[in-house]
Design a protein around this motif. Structure first.
Motif, PDB file in Angstrom:
ATOM      1  N   TRP A 181       0.824  -1.201   0.000  1.00  8.42           N
ATOM      2  CA  TRP A 181       0.000   0.000   0.000  1.00  8.42           C
ATOM      3  C   TRP A 181       0.863   1.257   0.000  1.00  8.42           C
ATOM      4  N   PHE A 182       1.950   1.242   0.772  1.00 14.10           N
ATOM      5  CA  PHE A 182       2.866   2.378   0.773  1.00 14.10           C
ATOM      6  C   PHE A 182       3.404   2.624  -0.634  1.00 14.10           C
ATOM      7  N   SER A 183       3.842   1.556  -1.285  1.00 17.58           N
ATOM      8  CA  SER A 183       4.387   1.678  -2.649  1.00 17.58           C
ATOM      9  C   SER A 183       3.349   2.211  -3.624  1.00 17.58           C
ATOM     10  N   HIS A 184       2.160   1.661  -3.565  1.00 19.42           N
ATOM     11  CA  HIS A 184       1.118   2.101  -4.497  1.00 19.42           C
ATOM     12  C   HIS A 184       0.761   3.569  -4.288  1.00 19.42           C
ATOM     13  N   PHE A 185       0.548   3.968  -3.061  1.00 17.58           N
ATOM     14  CA  PHE A 185       0.106   5.339  -2.786  1.00 17.58           C
ATOM     15  C   PHE A 185       1.201   6.379  -2.998  1.00 17.58           C
ATOM     16  N   PHE A 186       2.415   6.103  -2.497  1.00 20.31           N
ATOM     17  CA  PHE A 186       3.449   7.138  -2.468  1.00 20.31           C
ATOM     18  C   PHE A 186       4.484   7.023  -3.584  1.00 20.31           C
ATOM     19  N   ILE A 187       4.684   5.868  -4.162  1.00 22.64           N
ATOM     20  CA  ILE A 187       5.673   5.721  -5.231  1.00 22.64           C
ATOM     21  C   ILE A 187       4.991   5.691  -6.594  1.00 22.64           C
ATOM     22  N   GLU A 188       3.990   4.821  -6.742  1.00 23.26           N
ATOM     23  CA  GLU A 188       3.323   4.674  -8.033  1.00 23.26           C
ATOM     24  C   GLU A 188       2.153   5.640  -8.222  1.00 23.26           C
ATOM     25  N   GLY A 189       1.572   6.112  -7.123  1.00 23.89           N
ATOM     26  CA  GLY A 189       0.470   7.061  -7.199  1.00 23.89           C
ATOM     27  C   GLY A 189      -0.842   6.450  -7.680  1.00 23.89           C
ATOM     28  N   ASN A 190      -1.093   5.188  -7.341  1.00 20.83           N
ATOM     29  CA  ASN A 190      -2.345   4.544  -7.738  1.00 20.83           C
ATOM     30  C   ASN A 190      -2.920   3.743  -6.576  1.00 20.83           C
ATOM     31  N   ASN A 191      -4.087   3.142  -6.780  1.00 18.74           N
ATOM     32  CA  ASN A 191      -4.719   2.332  -5.738  1.00 18.74           C
ATOM     33  C   ASN A 191      -4.385   0.858  -5.939  1.00 18.74           C
ATOM     34  N   PRO A 192      -4.056   0.146  -4.857  1.00 19.32           N
ATOM     35  CA  PRO A 192      -3.739  -1.272  -4.981  1.00 19.32           C
ATOM     36  C   PRO A 192      -4.980  -2.115  -5.270  1.00 19.32           C
ATOM     37  N   ALA A 193      -4.786  -3.201  -5.974  1.00 23.42           N
ATOM     38  CA  ALA A 193      -5.890  -4.109  -6.314  1.00 23.42           C
ATOM     39  C   ALA A 193      -6.395  -4.869  -5.095  1.00 23.42           C
ATOM     40  N   THR A 194      -5.635  -4.882  -4.006  1.00 26.70           N
ATOM     41  CA  THR A 194      -6.056  -5.636  -2.830  1.00 26.70           C
ATOM     42  C   THR A 194      -7.351  -5.124  -2.228  1.00 26.70           C
ATOM     43  N   PHE A 195      -7.681  -3.858  -2.472  1.00 30.55           N
ATOM     44  CA  PHE A 195      -8.925  -3.335  -1.914  1.00 30.55           C
ATOM     45  C   PHE A 195     -10.141  -3.988  -2.545  1.00 30.55           C
ATOM     46  N   GLY A 196     -10.122  -4.149  -3.845  1.00 28.55           N
ATOM     47  CA  GLY A 196     -11.284  -4.710  -4.538  1.00 28.55           C
ATOM     48  C   GLY A 196     -11.210  -6.198  -4.792  1.00 28.55           C
ATOM     49  N   HIS A 197      -9.989  -6.727  -4.912  1.00 28.67           N
ATOM     50  CA  HIS A 197      -9.805  -8.137  -5.270  1.00 28.67           C
ATOM     51  C   HIS A 197      -8.644  -8.736  -4.477  1.00 28.67           C
ATOM     52  N   PRO A 198      -8.815  -8.943  -3.172  1.00 30.49           N
ATOM     53  CA  PRO A 198      -7.677  -9.377  -2.344  1.00 30.49           C
ATOM     54  C   PRO A 198      -7.112 -10.743  -2.732  1.00 30.49           C
ATOM     55  N   PHE A 199      -7.952 -11.701  -3.104  1.00 34.67           N
ATOM     56  CA  PHE A 199      -7.432 -13.034  -3.421  1.00 34.67           C
ATOM     57  C   PHE A 199      -6.725 -13.061  -4.769  1.00 34.67           C
TER      58      PHE A 199
END
Length: 85
Positions: free
Chosen positions: A37-55
């Motif tokens: 989540w840190f990488s997605h938010f602060f490095i890549e600037g996007n939302n991680p897929a784990t929120f909608g599709h964790p498996f």
């Protein structure tokens, strides 16, 4: 980052097996996904897929991890038309 995340997840689960403490099982996904989540938010600037599709996200992490360990990730990226850079 994905490789480090998966190594951390494997380490925590392995340590749990030797320690016999179930709290380690809760620590594995928390530690691994905190890095993601840190990488997605602060490095890549996007939302991680784990929120909608964790498996699916977990499955994709382990597939990428396997491809990295076996040296096949570059070939897979080329096949998908994705540059490693």
């Amino acid at each position: 980052m994905a490789f480090c995340r998966n190594e951390l997840r494997v380490f925590v689960c392995d340590h749990r097996d030797r320690d016999e403490n179930a709290w380690w099982l809760l620590g594995a996904p928390i530690a691994a996904y905190a890095l993601a989540w840190f990488s997605h938010f602060f490095i890549e600037g996007n939302n991680p897929a784990t929120f909608g599709h964790p498996f699916w996200s977990l499955r994709a992490d382990f597939r990428m991890y396997r491809l990295m360990l076996t040296g096949q990730l570059g070939r897979e990226l080329e096949r998908m038309g994705i540059s490693e850079e």
